[in-house]
Design a protein around this motif. Sequence first.
Motif, short mmCIF file in Angstrom:
data_model
loop_
_atom_site.label_atom_id
_atom_site.label_comp_id
_atom_site.label_asym_id
_atom_site.label_seq_id
_atom_site.Cartn_x
_atom_site.Cartn_y
_atom_site.Cartn_z
N LEU A 62 6.43 5.08 -6.90
CA LEU A 62 6.84 4.90 -5.51
C LEU A 62 7.53 3.56 -5.28
O LEU A 62 8.43 3.47 -4.44
CB LEU A 62 5.62 5.05 -4.60
CG LEU A 62 5.03 6.47 -4.56
CD1 LEU A 62 3.78 6.52 -3.68
CD2 LEU A 62 6.07 7.47 -4.06
N HIS A 63 7.14 2.55 -6.02
CA HIS A 63 7.87 1.29 -5.90
C HIS A 63 9.33 1.47 -6.30
O HIS A 63 10.24 0.99 -5.62
CB HIS A 63 7.23 0.20 -6.77
CG HIS A 63 7.92 -1.12 -6.66
ND1 HIS A 63 8.98 -1.48 -7.45
CD2 HIS A 63 7.72 -2.17 -5.79
CE1 HIS A 63 9.40 -2.69 -7.11
NE2 HIS A 63 8.65 -3.12 -6.11
N HIS A 64 9.56 2.19 -7.39
CA HIS A 64 10.93 2.43 -7.82
C HIS A 64 11.70 3.25 -6.78
O HIS A 64 12.90 3.04 -6.58
CB HIS A 64 10.94 3.16 -9.16
CG HIS A 64 12.30 3.49 -9.66
ND1 HIS A 64 13.17 2.53 -10.14
CD2 HIS A 64 12.97 4.67 -9.74
CE1 HIS A 64 14.30 3.11 -10.50
NE2 HIS A 64 14.22 4.40 -10.26
N LYS A 65 11.01 4.15 -6.12
CA LYS A 65 11.66 4.98 -5.10
C LYS A 65 12.11 4.15 -3.91
O LYS A 65 13.25 4.32 -3.42
CB LYS A 65 10.67 6.07 -4.64
CG LYS A 65 11.17 6.92 -3.47
CD LYS A 65 10.13 7.94 -3.06
CE LYS A 65 10.58 8.74 -1.83
NZ LYS A 65 9.55 9.74 -1.43
N ASP A 267 5.85 -9.16 -2.37
CA ASP A 267 7.19 -8.96 -1.80
C ASP A 267 7.87 -7.86 -2.59
O ASP A 267 8.73 -8.13 -3.43
CB ASP A 267 7.99 -10.26 -1.86
CG ASP A 267 9.32 -10.17 -1.12
OD1 ASP A 267 9.59 -9.13 -0.50
OD2 ASP A 267 10.08 -11.16 -1.17
N PRO A 268 7.50 -6.60 -2.34
CA PRO A 268 7.97 -5.50 -3.19
C PRO A 268 9.49 -5.35 -3.28
O PRO A 268 10.01 -4.85 -4.27
CB PRO A 268 7.34 -4.26 -2.54
CG PRO A 268 6.13 -4.78 -1.84
CD PRO A 268 6.54 -6.13 -1.33
N GLY A 269 10.21 -5.79 -2.23
CA GLY A 269 11.65 -5.66 -2.23
C GLY A 269 12.38 -6.92 -2.65
O GLY A 269 13.58 -7.05 -2.39
N ALA A 283 6.95 2.90 5.00
CA ALA A 283 7.12 4.20 4.32
C ALA A 283 6.46 4.17 2.94
O ALA A 283 5.81 5.14 2.53
CB ALA A 283 8.61 4.51 4.19
N PHE A 284 6.61 3.07 2.24
CA PHE A 284 6.01 2.89 0.91
C PHE A 284 4.49 3.00 0.98
O PHE A 284 3.87 3.77 0.23
CB PHE A 284 6.46 1.53 0.38
CG PHE A 284 5.90 1.12 -0.95
CD1 PHE A 284 5.83 2.01 -2.02
CD2 PHE A 284 5.49 -0.19 -1.15
CE1 PHE A 284 5.34 1.61 -3.26
CE2 PHE A 284 5.01 -0.60 -2.38
CZ PHE A 284 4.93 0.30 -3.43
N PHE A 285 3.88 2.26 1.89
CA PHE A 285 2.42 2.26 1.97
C PHE A 285 1.86 3.56 2.55
O PHE A 285 0.76 3.97 2.20
CB PHE A 285 1.94 1.03 2.74
CG PHE A 285 1.69 -0.15 1.85
CD1 PHE A 285 0.42 -0.54 1.50
CD2 PHE A 285 2.76 -0.85 1.31
CE1 PHE A 285 0.19 -1.62 0.66
CE2 PHE A 285 2.57 -1.93 0.47
CZ PHE A 285 1.27 -2.31 0.13
#
Length: 357
Positions: A62-65, A267-269, A283-285
């Motif tokens: 999901l991180h990659h998405k 900081d996922p992005g 949306a990610f979480f």
Amino acid sequence: GQAIFPQEYLLYFKGKWRSTGQKDPLIGRFDSFQIHPIFWRTPMRHYFAPMEGLTDSVYRRLHHKYFPGVDRYYMPFFSPTVHRQLTQRESRELPEADSVSFAAVSQVLTKVPEDFLWAAEVIRNRGYDEVNLNLGCPSGTVTAKGKGAGMLTDPEALDRFLDDVFSKCPIAISVKTRLGMHTPEEFPALLDIFNRYPIRELTVHPRVRQEFYRSPIHFDWFDYAVENSRNRLCYNGNLCTPTQIREFEEKYPQINSVMIGRGLIGDPGMLTPGGTTAAALEAFFDELLEAYTRDFGGARNAMFRLKENWFYLLRRFEGSEKLGKQLRKTTDVNVYKSITSEIFHTLPLAKDLRADW
């Protein structure tokens, strides 16, 4: 006359690497500098560090998405046992390579050559061409068994282990290491050993095991690795903002890969064009909660799993102390959803992650 070089060349001028692309009056004349090793600057590769309990297969997918930009994901280690069989969880965490849309590397934690080679064969059979040896885990339960950073206490045994696995491994081996167990002065002897083997990439976390993740980075010893390693190096440690990554690139232009852990959790992005947005985070979480609820058989367990990520993520928001305290205390899933929604919709994102953990 003027010296003309391709834009991406680097020149070593008076103790400092300088890009020929810079508008520097000291660069450009034949009589102004000496050319030492000149090489092409290759694009920096960014790896997501393996973090037990945080970067599992669901999180990676999901991180990659939602946040593209990571060049390679390293999977949290698995430790082979005498039974030579993957558990159901280990099998889930090691999906077939062609079933995911991003590059990934499996990490193995063991001090037994035969167990490592068995794991490497399993990894190869699932379509991967590299296995990563964990020599950096500082956990007391791991090092007490002579694994992870515990293997660094006996250089002769480490040398024998590497000799066994490199002579028989069916795929490439990369290594993630610390400087030593107790003091950085242990590192030269360890690097001498690493230099004897064709390590695909040597990731160096410039701390010793006793320091865990708390002390300042020993950049002087990373400099030693840069000067003396025969293997390609990757740097890992305290890169938590894009600015810090850029500063590292400027300081070490000869290093073209970095591994980032807590910085990307918080900081996922960070590596995504356009950076982190509250909408993408929400949306990610939301999808993480849905996926973990399905996998864990209930939303409550999924919520507790995500609270570990929120420990870091809260530091990406301004004024998050009050809502963060409520989030840590709640055991109710609906309250959790309400609090996280309020965070996403009312708190402004800080300019950069506040890495004060």
